[in-house]
Design an enzyme around this catalytic site. Structure first.
Site, short mmCIF file in Angstrom:
data_model
loop_
_atom_site.label_atom_id
_atom_site.label_comp_id
_atom_site.label_asym_id
_atom_site.label_seq_id
_atom_site.Cartn_x
_atom_site.Cartn_y
_atom_site.Cartn_z
N GLY A 8 0.81 -1.22 0.00
CA GLY A 8 0.00 0.00 0.00
C GLY A 8 0.84 1.26 0.00
O GLY A 8 2.02 1.26 -0.36
N GLY A 12 -1.06 7.90 -10.67
CA GLY A 12 -2.19 7.71 -9.76
C GLY A 12 -2.93 9.01 -9.56
O GLY A 12 -2.85 9.93 -10.40
N SER A 13 -3.64 9.11 -8.45
CA SER A 13 -4.49 10.28 -8.21
C SER A 13 -3.65 11.51 -7.87
O SER A 13 -2.51 11.40 -7.41
CB SER A 13 -5.44 9.98 -7.05
OG SER A 13 -4.70 9.77 -5.88
N GLU A 53 2.37 11.45 -12.94
CA GLU A 53 1.26 11.37 -13.93
C GLU A 53 0.00 11.18 -13.11
O GLU A 53 -0.20 10.14 -12.50
CB GLU A 53 1.47 10.16 -14.85
CG GLU A 53 2.68 10.26 -15.75
CD GLU A 53 2.41 11.07 -17.02
OE1 GLU A 53 1.38 11.77 -17.11
OE2 GLU A 53 3.26 11.00 -17.92
N GLY A 97 -4.31 12.76 -12.02
CA GLY A 97 -5.71 12.69 -12.45
C GLY A 97 -6.06 13.63 -13.59
O GLY A 97 -5.23 14.44 -14.04
N CYS A 104 -7.59 7.80 -16.66
CA CYS A 104 -7.24 9.20 -16.39
C CYS A 104 -7.70 10.13 -17.51
O CYS A 104 -7.96 11.30 -17.29
CB CYS A 104 -5.73 9.32 -16.19
SG CYS A 104 -4.79 8.60 -17.55
N GLU A 154 -13.01 14.91 -10.52
CA GLU A 154 -12.74 13.70 -11.29
C GLU A 154 -13.57 12.58 -10.68
O GLU A 154 -13.47 12.30 -9.48
CB GLU A 154 -11.26 13.33 -11.22
CG GLU A 154 -10.95 12.10 -12.07
CD GLU A 154 -9.53 11.55 -11.89
OE1 GLU A 154 -9.02 11.55 -10.75
OE2 GLU A 154 -8.94 11.09 -12.88
N PHE A 197 -13.91 9.22 -12.02
CA PHE A 197 -13.31 7.90 -12.23
C PHE A 197 -14.39 6.82 -12.21
O PHE A 197 -14.27 5.76 -11.58
CB PHE A 197 -12.24 7.62 -11.18
CG PHE A 197 -10.99 7.03 -11.80
CD1 PHE A 197 -10.32 7.70 -12.81
CD2 PHE A 197 -10.48 5.81 -11.38
CE1 PHE A 197 -9.18 7.17 -13.40
CE2 PHE A 197 -9.34 5.26 -11.97
CZ PHE A 197 -8.69 5.96 -12.98
#
Ligand code: NAD
Length: 485
Positions: free
Chosen positions: A210, A230-231, A252, A254, A286, A380, A382
């Site tokens: 995690g 990721g976010s 990289e 959201g 994304c 966002e 998702f």
């Protein structure tokens, strides 16, 4: 026994072969059924430290391995992904909740990432610089050393391989931390591919875990560069930790991408593109079209057509039914989607389609009467949700499309292509498609976003040289010069 040789890696991590992890193991869960379909190892801090030590030790030899030998291994990895795509799909579909075309796209692009990375090994890696001194002055690119890769759950094979493959190709060792929900697709599959392709031991470690393992990766003294996908919220924490530890970081993150549809568009083609942009892989991309910005003359017809398409889309288990949408990844994601939809309805939006779910199967949803304050428009999501707003002038279209903290992808549909080009320069976005929707990926394009979608990072093609190497200024003289000291 198939190519993936499941018995070798069940419950293990990949760190100099398949080994039991100090962090134990965890179930691999199929979102469509809640079934346990396998077990992966879970790395803890001590696993990570051992892996980093080993990676640092193995990297120097790898960096001095002839480029064509590195290329051959990367190329073989790409070939293996293609040759065993069917077997890989049997994990990608259940673990990520993906349909067969989604799984096929993952293996196709991931193979392409490896092949493109093989080609990267033979690119020029520096420049000879003018100098007033009797010397050779060179700017050359060297491997960074050990690269940490942190990847998300949605397209895990692509998003891991797009950093792992170029990092390895350019002479680095890699520690890969996939999302624990997709440890197999995001990590174990790649480990098997590179193991079989003949990558020397110690160069690739797959450490599912995690956020704590992600943080440990950033802090480890051997890791010089982090490539995170990721976010934006997690990216901010990764960026902060990287800055504290003086690590370079590729972020990289959201997106809340607009599809701008002008009144000269073919309505059927535009709505079809819009449906694809919003609903592909349950909107968990994304680059998903998160905002449909449609000219007021078309808006009502566009909403009606999009809703008709949404209502006709089958949603279910991609392994047992022919569906357009599978499950979303977990209950947390589903609840977030539904909360944004119900908050939007409370704020005055109206439901043109969807807005319902069964288990993790969320119906494709179309929202009308959306304003700039509607939560599904501002955030966002998702998830498979398409909010539609209307505009009456070019300036209003630009203002609406720009009205977001993000800047990843943008689609513009108009027969006036030069107007599209003009808008592409005026709406902040790292990626723009004129006469197409917002979702696309190819291994050799410079992929990345502006604003809170990224930190200037571009991944793909020659941008990978900038991303995964460091520059050294090197001078060479025949004799030591005489100094007055
Ligand atoms: P997430 O940010 O929660 O997790 C991504 C990865 O980061 C996982 O491996 C996770 O374990 C790890 N992580 C989470 N918190 C961390 C921390 N504090 N320190 C270190 N590592 C941490 O993302 P998600 O919700 O699983 O994925 C969806 C998000 O990813 C969306 O926002 C989407 O737009 C974005 N995304 C971006 C791209 C891109 O190329 N720009 C591609 C795919 C997904």
């Amino acid at each position: 026994m198939g190519f993936l040789n499941e018995s070798a890696w069940t419950g293990k991590i990949y760190s100099d072969g398949w080994v039991a992890a100090s962090g134990g193991d965890a179930p691999v869960v199929e979102p469509a059924t809640g079934r346990e379909i396998g077990r992966s190892g879970v790395a803890d801090r001590s696993d990570l430290e051992r892996a980093a030590e080993r990676a640092a030790a193995a990297q120097a030899d790898w960096a001095s391995t002839a480029f064509d030998q590195r290329a051959a291994i990367l190329r073989r990895a790409g070939e293996l992904i293609n040759e065993h795509a069917g077997e890989l799909h049997e994990w990608i579909m259940p673990e990520t909740g993906g349909t067969p075309p989604k799984a096929a796209f993952e293996t196709h692009v991931a193979a392409g990432e490896c092949i493109a990375a093989a080609e990267l090994t033979s690119r020029p890696l520096g420049q000879v610089l003018p100098t007033p001194q009797p010397q050779l002055s060179i700017a050359r690119r060297l491997p960074v050393g050990v690269v940490g890769v942190i990847s998300p759950f949605n397209f895990p094979l692509i998003l891991s391989s797009r950093s792992v493959a170029p990092a390895l190709a350019l002479g680095n060792a890699v520690l890969l931390k996939p999302d624990p929900r997709t440890a197999v697709t995001g990590g174990i599959l790649l480990a098997r591919v590179f193991e079989e392709a003949g990558l020397p031991p110690g160069l690739l470690h797959v450490l599912p875990g995690g956020a704590d393992i992600g943080q440990a990766l950033i802090e480890d003294r051997h890791v010089r560069l982090i490539s995170f996908t990721g976010s934006t919220a997690a990216g901010r924490q990764v960026g902060e930790a990287a800055a504290r530890n003086f690590k370079r970081v590729l972020l990289e993150m959201g997106g809340n991408n607009a599809l701008v549809v002008f009144d000269d568009a073919d309505l059927e083609l535009a709505a079809s593109a819009g449906a694809y942009g919003s609903f592909l892989h349950q909107g968990q991309i994304c680059m998903t079209t998160g905002r449909h910005v449609v000219h007021e003359r078309l808006k009502d017809d566009y909403v009606e057509l999009l809703a008709k398409k949404a209502d006709a889309m089958p949603v279910g288990n991609p392994l047992t039914e022919q569906v357009a949408l599978g499950p979303v990844i977990d209950e947390g994601q589903r609840d977030k989607i539904h909360r944004l939809v119900t908050d939007s309805l409370d704020a005055g939006a109206t439901l043109a389609a969807g807005g319902r779910f069964e288990g993790l199967f969320y119906r494709p949803t179309v929202l009308d009467n959306v304003s700039r304050q509607t939560p599904a428009y501002t955030d966002e999501i998702f998830g498979p949700v398409a909010p539609v707003v209307s505009f009456s002038s070019d300036d209003e279209a630009i203002a609406l499309a720009s009205d977001t903290a993000y800047g990843l992808s943008l689609g513009i549909i108009t027969r006036d292509v030069m107007k599209g080009v003009d808008l592409a320069g005026r709406i902040p976005a790292g990626i723009v498609h004129i006469n197409d929707q917002t979702v696309a990926d190819e291994p050799i394009v410079p992929f990345g976003g502006v604003r809170t979608s990224g930190n200037g990072t571009r991944l793909g093609g020659d941008a990978n040289i900038e991303a995964f190497t460091e520059t050294q200024w090197l001078t060479i003289r025949g004799d030591v010069p005489a100094y007055p000291f």
